[in-house]
Design an enzyme around this catalytic site. Structure first.
Site, PDB file in Angstrom:
ATOM      1  N   ASP A  38      38.119  16.340   1.486  1.00  0.00           N
ATOM      2  CA  ASP A  38      38.595  15.761   0.227  1.00  0.00           C
ATOM      3  C   ASP A  38      39.265  16.822  -0.644  1.00  0.00           C
ATOM      4  OD1 ASP A  38      39.028  13.741  -1.576  1.00  0.00           O
ATOM      5  OD2 ASP A  38      36.980  13.724  -2.374  1.00  0.00           O
ATOM      6  N   ASN A  86      41.074   3.493   1.685  1.00  0.00           N
ATOM      7  CA  ASN A  86      42.283   4.280   1.413  1.00  0.00           C
ATOM      8  C   ASN A  86      43.576   3.466   1.529  1.00  0.00           C
ATOM      9  OD1 ASN A  86      40.905   7.371   2.803  1.00  0.00           O
ATOM     10  ND2 ASN A  86      41.042   6.737   0.664  1.00  0.00           N
TER      11      ASN A  86
HETATM   12  C1  IPE Z   1      36.932   9.946   1.092  1.00  0.00           C
HETATM   13  O1  IPE Z   1      37.755  10.486   0.142  1.00  0.00           O
HETATM   14  C2  IPE Z   1      37.748   9.520   2.270  1.00  0.00           C
HETATM   15  C3  IPE Z   1      38.308  10.593   3.045  1.00  0.00           C
HETATM   16  C4  IPE Z   1      38.150  11.879   2.847  1.00  0.00           C
HETATM   17  C5  IPE Z   1      39.111  10.165   4.132  1.00  0.00           C
HETATM   18  P1  IPE Z   1      38.334   9.620  -1.059  1.00  0.00           P
HETATM   19  O2  IPE Z   1      39.173  10.547  -1.852  1.00  0.00           O
HETATM   20  O3  IPE Z   1      38.987   8.398  -0.539  1.00  0.00           O
HETATM   21  O4  IPE Z   1      37.007   9.205  -1.829  1.00  0.00           O
HETATM   22  P2  IPE Z   1      36.769   8.728  -3.318  1.00  0.00           P
HETATM   23  O5  IPE Z   1      37.770   7.660  -3.606  1.00  0.00           O
HETATM   24  O6  IPE Z   1      36.984   9.924  -4.197  1.00  0.00           O
HETATM   25  O7  IPE Z   1      35.365   8.259  -3.347  1.00  0.00           O
HETATM   26  C1  IPE Z   2      41.552  13.692   1.053  1.00  0.00           C
HETATM   27  O1  IPE Z   2      42.225  14.135  -0.068  1.00  0.00           O
HETATM   28  C2  IPE Z   2      42.477  13.103   2.088  1.00  0.00           C
HETATM   29  C3  IPE Z   2      42.356  11.650   2.264  1.00  0.00           C
HETATM   30  C4  IPE Z   2      41.522  10.859   1.644  1.00  0.00           C
HETATM   31  C5  IPE Z   2      43.249  11.054   3.224  1.00  0.00           C
HETATM   32  P1  IPE Z   2      42.576  13.159  -1.247  1.00  0.00           P
HETATM   33  O2  IPE Z   2      43.933  12.575  -0.994  1.00  0.00           O
HETATM   34  O3  IPE Z   2      41.506  12.177  -1.483  1.00  0.00           O
HETATM   35  O4  IPE Z   2      42.675  14.199  -2.451  1.00  0.00           O
HETATM   36  P2  IPE Z   2      42.146  13.983  -3.942  1.00  0.00           P
HETATM   37  O5  IPE Z   2      40.713  13.581  -3.846  1.00  0.00           O
HETATM   38  O6  IPE Z   2      43.000  12.910  -4.538  1.00  0.00           O
HETATM   39  O7  IPE Z   2      42.335  15.307  -4.584  1.00  0.00           O
HETATM   40 MG    MG Z   3      39.837  12.193  -2.639  1.00  0.00          MG
END
Ligand code: IPE
Ligand code: IPE
Ligand code: MG
Length: 261
Positions: A38, A86
């Protein structure tokens, strides 16, 4: 265990002040490491870049993480790449991610061959674009006879959906007379999950500081040790991995009992 100690020492040369290879016990490396990758978006934002640049940078971290896992002698590495939630993201970002999964996987096949890594997927792949699905299938076929580390990529994965799917399958089998309700136990249930045959994660790492599971491996993480770091995923490297393993080795895993370490 086919750990190459010379190679590992070279890989872990130039240690920073706070951690070195000597700080971990190579005889007690977690068997299954799982990671919620993340913070790609925040990494990009902090640099005035588009979120997509964060995802591209995140691929480099993942490549290093696969290599580190192999070198440390981890049996299974699973990573959360795309959740069932997502899809709510802007279409442009979803498209970029799906494209990135396919192109990256193709590009990294030589690494999987070189490191004897066997690929598997966790999640419902039927909803993915045909291009992505085709490349995933190629990855499965190409690595099917590897017997080194298992690398499980969770894509369109959601733990609630996984559990509901398992329940539905079991209910159908009971209704069809293939099994009885009394046959349903924890082992049978586990065998109906996407992670069938894998041991439960020993160590869960979440980057970017969020203290939540975001619908990841709810069943499988029952007794997993958690390590949350503020490091954003594109900045995660072999040293941060080592800090997580050191932290894991300092835990007392009781599994509900009173002894053990
Ligand atoms: C969790 O991250 C999913 C992945 C890393 C693929 P998110 O960024 O989607 O989670 P939330 O929305 O902060 O809970
Ligand atoms: C994790 O990084 C990757 C995926 C969930 C695909 P994020 O895209 O959630 O990055 P933040 O949490 O918005 O910084
Ligand atoms: Mg994230």
């Amino acid at each position: 265990m086919r750990r190459d100690l010379d190679k590992l020492a070279a890989y872990y040369a130039d240690a920073p002040d706070d951690i070195s290879l000597a700080d971990v016990d190579l005889g007690r490396v977690p068997g299954h490491v799982s990671i919620i990758m993340d913070g790609n978006g925040r990494w990009a934002q902090a640099r005035g870049l588009d979120r997509s640049e964060g995802h591209v940078a995140g691929v480099d971290s993942l490549r290093e993480t696969v290599t580190t896992s192999v070198r440390l002698g981890v049996d299974a590495l699973s990573v959360y790449a795309f959740s069932t939630e997502n899809w709510k993201r802007p279409q442009k970002e979803v498209n970029l991610l799906m494209h990135l999964f396919a192109t990256t996987l193709l590009k990294e096949l030589p690494l999987f061959h070189q490191e004897n890594v066997r690929l598997r997927f966790l999640g419902d792949l039927t909803q993915l674009p045909a291009e992505t699905r085709a490349v995933f299938q190629e990855g499965l076929d190409e690595t099917a006879d590897h017997d080194g580390m298992t690398f499980a990529l969770a894509v369109n994965y959601g733990s609630r959906a996984e559990i509901v799917r398992a329940c539905r399958g079991i209910a159908q089998d009971v209704a069809a007379g293939k099994m009885s309700a009394d046959d349903v136990d924890e082992e049978l249930f586990s065998s109906r999950l996407y992670t069938a045959g894998m041991r439960d994660p020993d160590l869960l790492i979440r980057t970017s500081g969020e203290l939540r599971l975001s619908n990841y491996l709810l069943w499988q993480l029952a007794y997993t040790e958690f390590y949350v770091t503020d490091t954003l995923w594109p900045d995660f490297d072999r040293w941060e991995y080592l800090r997580a393993v050191r932290s894991f080795q300092g835990r007392n895993r009781r599994f509900g009992g009173v002894t053990g370490k």
